[in-house]
Design a protein around this motif. Structure first.
Motif, PDB file in Angstrom:
ATOM      1  N   ALA A   1       0.823  -1.221   0.000  1.00 16.62           N
ATOM      2  CA  ALA A   1       0.000   0.000   0.000  1.00 16.62           C
ATOM      3  C   ALA A   1       0.853   1.265   0.000  1.00 16.62           C
ATOM      4  CB  ALA A   1      -0.931  -0.003   1.206  1.00 16.62           C
ATOM      5  N   VAL A   2       2.081   1.166   0.471  1.00 22.88           N
ATOM      6  CA  VAL A   2       2.988   2.314   0.437  1.00 22.88           C
ATOM      7  C   VAL A   2       3.748   2.356  -0.887  1.00 22.88           C
ATOM      8  CG1 VAL A   2       5.082   3.287   1.475  1.00 22.88           C
ATOM      9  CG2 VAL A   2       3.238   2.434   2.937  1.00 22.88           C
ATOM     10  N   ILE A   3       4.255   1.212  -1.322  1.00 20.43           N
ATOM     11  CA  ILE A   3       5.107   1.172  -2.507  1.00 20.43           C
ATOM     12  C   ILE A   3       4.327   1.448  -3.794  1.00 20.43           C
ATOM     13  CG2 ILE A   3       6.607  -0.313  -3.911  1.00 20.43           C
ATOM     14  CD1 ILE A   3       7.400  -1.688  -1.264  1.00 20.43           C
ATOM     15  N   ALA A   4       3.133   0.892  -3.933  1.00 20.64           N
ATOM     16  CA  ALA A   4       2.374   1.065  -5.178  1.00 20.64           C
ATOM     17  C   ALA A   4       2.116   2.538  -5.507  1.00 20.64           C
ATOM     18  CB  ALA A   4       1.065   0.270  -5.112  1.00 20.64           C
ATOM     19  N   PRO A   5       1.641   3.358  -4.568  1.00 20.34           N
ATOM     20  CA  PRO A   5       1.466   4.773  -4.904  1.00 20.34           C
ATOM     21  C   PRO A   5       2.788   5.503  -5.179  1.00 20.34           C
ATOM     22  CG  PRO A   5       0.310   4.248  -2.866  1.00 20.34           C
ATOM     23  CD  PRO A   5       1.091   3.045  -3.251  1.00 20.34           C
TER      24      PRO A   5
ATOM     25  N   VAL B   1       5.412   4.189  -6.621  1.00 20.07           N
ATOM     26  CA  VAL B   1       5.753   3.836  -8.010  1.00 20.07           C
ATOM     27  C   VAL B   1       4.867   4.612  -8.983  1.00 20.07           C
ATOM     28  CG1 VAL B   1       5.746   1.961  -9.720  1.00 20.07           C
ATOM     29  CG2 VAL B   1       6.704   1.576  -7.450  1.00 20.07           C
ATOM     30  N   PHE B   2       3.589   4.728  -8.669  1.00 21.86           N
ATOM     31  CA  PHE B   2       2.673   5.484  -9.530  1.00 21.86           C
ATOM     32  C   PHE B   2       3.092   6.953  -9.623  1.00 21.86           C
ATOM     33  CE2 PHE B   2      -1.052   8.189 -10.095  1.00 21.86           C
ATOM     34  CZ  PHE B   2      -1.535   7.705 -11.311  1.00 21.86           C
ATOM     35  N   MET B   3       3.403   7.559  -8.476  1.00 24.13           N
ATOM     36  CA  MET B   3       3.825   8.970  -8.482  1.00 24.13           C
ATOM     37  C   MET B   3       5.155   9.144  -9.219  1.00 24.13           C
ATOM     38  SD  MET B   3       2.671  10.480  -4.760  1.00 24.13           S
ATOM     39  CE  MET B   3       3.604   9.299  -3.810  1.00 24.13           C
ATOM     40  N   ALA B   4       6.063   8.192  -9.055  1.00 31.25           N
ATOM     41  CA  ALA B   4       7.345   8.266  -9.755  1.00 31.25           C
ATOM     42  C   ALA B   4       7.145   8.121 -11.264  1.00 31.25           C
ATOM     43  CB  ALA B   4       8.301   7.195  -9.229  1.00 31.25           C
ATOM     44  N   MET B   5       6.219   7.249 -11.659  1.00 33.66           N
ATOM     45  CA  MET B   5       5.916   7.117 -13.095  1.00 33.66           C
ATOM     46  C   MET B   5       5.307   8.405 -13.640  1.00 33.66           C
ATOM     47  SD  MET B   5       6.805   4.323 -14.607  1.00 33.66           S
ATOM     48  CE  MET B   5       5.768   4.298 -16.038  1.00 33.66           C
ATOM     49  N   THR B   6       4.425   9.012 -12.877  1.00 33.98           N
ATOM     50  CA  THR B   6       3.822  10.283 -13.274  1.00 33.98           C
ATOM     51  C   THR B   6       4.900  11.359 -13.399  1.00 33.98           C
ATOM     52  OG1 THR B   6       1.776   9.654 -12.150  1.00 33.98           O
ATOM     53  CG2 THR B   6       2.061  11.991 -12.670  1.00 33.98           C
ATOM     54  N   ALA B   7       5.787  11.406 -12.427  1.00 30.82           N
ATOM     55  CA  ALA B   7       6.888  12.380 -12.475  1.00 30.82           C
ATOM     56  C   ALA B   7       7.798  12.105 -13.666  1.00 30.82           C
ATOM     57  CB  ALA B   7       7.687  12.330 -11.175  1.00 30.82           C
ATOM     58  N   LEU B   8       8.070  10.839 -13.946  1.00 33.54           N
ATOM     59  CA  LEU B   8       8.903  10.477 -15.094  1.00 33.54           C
ATOM     60  C   LEU B   8       8.282  10.947 -16.399  1.00 33.54           C
ATOM     61  CD1 LEU B   8      11.418   8.973 -16.172  1.00 33.54           C
ATOM     62  CD2 LEU B   8      10.027   6.896 -16.202  1.00 33.54           C
ATOM     63  N   ILE B   9       6.986  10.735 -16.548  1.00 28.12           N
ATOM     64  CA  ILE B   9       6.283  11.206 -17.752  1.00 28.12           C
ATOM     65  C   ILE B   9       6.360  12.725 -17.846  1.00 28.12           C
ATOM     66  CG2 ILE B   9       4.002  11.412 -18.838  1.00 28.12           C
ATOM     67  CD1 ILE B   9       3.442   8.563 -17.643  1.00 28.12           C
ATOM     68  N   GLY B  10       6.162  13.404 -16.715  1.00 25.76           N
ATOM     69  CA  GLY B  10       6.240  14.863 -16.712  1.00 25.76           C
ATOM     70  C   GLY B  10       7.622  15.371 -17.067  1.00 25.76           C
ATOM     71  N   VAL B  11       8.651  14.759 -16.505  1.00 23.84           N
ATOM     72  CA  VAL B  11      10.027  15.196 -16.763  1.00 23.84           C
ATOM     73  C   VAL B  11      10.401  14.949 -18.224  1.00 23.84           C
ATOM     74  CG1 VAL B  11      12.445  14.648 -16.232  1.00 23.84           C
ATOM     75  CG2 VAL B  11      10.811  14.986 -14.384  1.00 23.84           C
ATOM     76  N   ILE B  12      10.031  13.785 -18.742  1.00 19.41           N
ATOM     77  CA  ILE B  12      10.346  13.491 -20.146  1.00 19.41           C
ATOM     78  C   ILE B  12       9.574  14.420 -21.073  1.00 19.41           C
ATOM     79  CG2 ILE B  12      10.142  11.749 -21.966  1.00 19.41           C
ATOM     80  CD1 ILE B  12      10.883   9.666 -19.825  1.00 19.41           C
ATOM     81  N   THR B  13       8.330  14.711 -20.740  1.00 13.15           N
ATOM     82  CA  THR B  13       7.549  15.665 -21.538  1.00 13.15           C
ATOM     83  C   THR B  13       8.208  17.038 -21.525  1.00 13.15           C
ATOM     84  OG1 THR B  13       5.518  14.442 -21.059  1.00 13.15           O
ATOM     85  CG2 THR B  13       5.271  16.723 -21.824  1.00 13.15           C
TER      86      THR B  13
END
Length: 173
Positions: free
Chosen positions: A21-25, A27-39
């Motif tokens: 329950a801690v790790i899944a969000p 990872v989700f936030m890191a993926m969102t940040a990764l998409i934002g940074v690459i964009t």
């Protein structure tokens, strides 16, 4: 086995779900940040001067995402495994084979923790080129993820000790 053992196993399984329950969000936030940074990196290169730190942040996020997502896959039993021999063994031989497989995995994970800690120490003097971030923080995810997966293995070993045939149900619990 005793009700105490089953109660303890329920608590251990709860700890797995709490970690999940801690790790899944994260990872989700890191993926969102990764998409934002690459964009941002793509837009900045196309419209004006590239933002220098985006490549470094994207690389570091990808490292953390990879290791943390690996813990989620491990907890859910989604890593590649060749179980056909173990699955065909009946009763006690199958259980012993599962225990041996878990002990081998635990040995690997403990080695990964040790190597990860040594690597962190080796890289502690180094700073990233753009952010000037200590590389210790970048590589800290390796022993952290290995320790989490080792915890999952220990819980599975406890489950086998309590006389459950499968360490996990098919839905990861």
């Amino acid at each position: 086995m005793s009700s105490f053992a089953h109660s303890l196993l329920r608590r251990l399984r709860w700890s797995e779900r709490a970690l999940d329950a801690v790790i899944a969000p994260v990872v989700f936030m890191a993926m969102t940040a990764l998409i934002g940074v690459i964009t941002l990196q793509i837009i900045s290169r196309g419209l004006f001067t590239a933002v220098g730190w985006t490549e470094e942040v994207a690389r570091f996020l990808l490292i953390w995402i990879t290791f943390l997502a690996a813990t989620l896959a491990f907890q859910r039993g989604r890593h590649i495994a060749m179980t056909f021999v173990v699955d065909t063994l009946p009763g006690l031989p199958g259980r012993l084979a599962r225990i041996v497989a878990l002990l081998v995995a635990l040995g690997f994970l403990v080695a990964l923790i040790v190597v990860g800690l040594e690597y962190m120490q080796l890289q502690s003097f180094q700073k990233s080129s753009s952010l000037r971030l200590s590389m210790t923080w970048v590589y800290a995810v390796m022993p952290l993820a290995a320790a989490i997966m080792a915890w999952y293995v220990l819980v599975d070993l406890c489950a086998l000790a309590v006389d459950q045939h499968e360490p996990r149900d098919s839905d990861g619990e």
